[in-house]
Design an enzyme around this catalytic site. Structure first.
Site, PDB file in Angstrom:
ATOM      1  N   TYR A 130       0.837  -1.193   0.000  1.00  0.00           N
ATOM      2  CA  TYR A 130       0.000   0.000   0.000  1.00  0.00           C
ATOM      3  C   TYR A 130       0.880   1.254   0.000  1.00  0.00           C
ATOM      4  CZ  TYR A 130      -3.887  -3.122   1.058  1.00  0.00           C
ATOM      5  OH  TYR A 130      -4.820  -4.124   0.998  1.00  0.00           O
ATOM      6  N   ARG A 144      -3.125   4.692   3.757  1.00  0.00           N
ATOM      7  CA  ARG A 144      -4.511   4.397   4.157  1.00  0.00           C
ATOM      8  C   ARG A 144      -5.482   4.764   3.039  1.00  0.00           C
ATOM      9  NH1 ARG A 144      -6.314   3.505   9.443  1.00  0.00           N
ATOM     10  NH2 ARG A 144      -4.606   3.283  10.904  1.00  0.00           N
ATOM     11  N   ASN A 153     -12.536  -0.033  -5.747  1.00  0.00           N
ATOM     12  CA  ASN A 153     -12.233  -0.380  -7.137  1.00  0.00           C
ATOM     13  C   ASN A 153     -13.447  -1.057  -7.793  1.00  0.00           C
ATOM     14  OD1 ASN A 153     -11.184  -1.286  -9.575  1.00  0.00           O
ATOM     15  ND2 ASN A 153      -9.759  -2.729  -8.659  1.00  0.00           N
ATOM     16  N   CYS A 161      -6.270  -4.804  -8.099  1.00  0.00           N
ATOM     17  CA  CYS A 161      -6.116  -4.470  -6.681  1.00  0.00           C
ATOM     18  C   CYS A 161      -5.670  -5.686  -5.865  1.00  0.00           C
ATOM     19  CB  CYS A 161      -7.389  -3.857  -6.115  1.00  0.00           C
ATOM     20  SG  CYS A 161      -8.875  -4.815  -6.379  1.00  0.00           S
ATOM     21  N   HIS A 162      -5.803  -6.902  -6.417  1.00  0.00           N
ATOM     22  CA  HIS A 162      -5.320  -8.094  -5.707  1.00  0.00           C
ATOM     23  C   HIS A 162      -3.796  -8.098  -5.601  1.00  0.00           C
ATOM     24  CE1 HIS A 162      -5.418  -9.177 -10.008  1.00  0.00           C
ATOM     25  NE2 HIS A 162      -4.370  -9.943  -9.740  1.00  0.00           N
ATOM     26  N   GLU A 188      -1.042 -15.924 -11.033  1.00  0.00           N
ATOM     27  CA  GLU A 188      -0.113 -15.051 -11.752  1.00  0.00           C
ATOM     28  C   GLU A 188       1.338 -15.484 -11.546  1.00  0.00           C
ATOM     29  OE1 GLU A 188      -0.778 -10.899 -11.090  1.00  0.00           O
ATOM     30  OE2 GLU A 188      -2.901 -11.055 -11.579  1.00  0.00           O
TER      31      GLU A 188
END
Length: 197
Positions: A130, A144, A153, A161-162, A188
């Protein structure tokens, strides 16, 4: 599934009507509900996974099970992209991204900036914290806020976002549940390892 009129806000023109269509794609992680119109994808709704799919099952089984016969081009592109992602993820680099038509991705905001940065800069098989994503998006103290952007998202998997994890290396939370996030990251990683040979 029937289509319906949905009010969408465009940045300069104000509210407009678009004819939203929905399709359901059966994927290795469950049924994905994808909605969009002639202008772009609206959202992808993820199912909650209660167990990880068996790796031995072929991941190419990715078919539309519900939806209109004629799809707007953005929905066709979104489906093609998702089908490629589950069968041969590396192919997604050569496919055109579908246009997006969700208010969150149309108006100027830090969330939009974060999501576009993630889409552009964090590639298949990579992960970013993050804080690292906050740095990439231009505000190193906004980790945050990056978490909030990930929660909101509207186009998960395509906007990956994963791939955003905690600084500790833990996977962190995910809209489709932690099992799905774990599966997507593993999917992936396996693909990236295949390409390395």
């Amino acid at each position: 599934m029937a289509s319906r009129l949905v009010s969408k806000v465009t940045p300069k023109e104000g509210p407009s009507q678009c004819e939203e269509k929905r399709v359901v794609l059966v994927s290795p992680v469950g049924k994905l509900e994808i909605s969009g119109c002639e202008t772009g994808l609206h959202e992808i709704k993820l199912p909650k996974m209660s167990k990880l799919p068996n790796r031995a099952e072929p991941s190419a089984t990715c078919e539309v099970c519900e939806g209109p016969e004629e799809l707007p081009v953005p929905l066709e592109r979104g489906l093609a992209w998702l089908q490629a992602y589950f069968s041969e993820p590396a192919m997604t680099d050569s496919l055109p991204l579908p246009p997006f038509h969700h208010p969150l991705l149309l108006r100027d905001s830090f969330t939009k900036q974060v999501l576009w940065t993630l889409l552009r800069d964090v590639k298949l098989g990579e992960a970013v914290s993050y804080k690292q994503l906050a740095d990439l998006a231009g505000n190193s103290r906004a980790a945050r806020a990056v978490g909030g952007a990930m929660r909101s998202n509207p186009i998960p998997i395509i906007i990956p976002c994963h791939r955003v994890i905690c600084s500790s290396g833990q996977s962190g939370n995910y809209g489709g549940g932690n099992l799905m996030k774990e599966w997507l990251l593993s999917h992936e990683k396996l693909q990236k390892e295949k390409l390395a040979y």
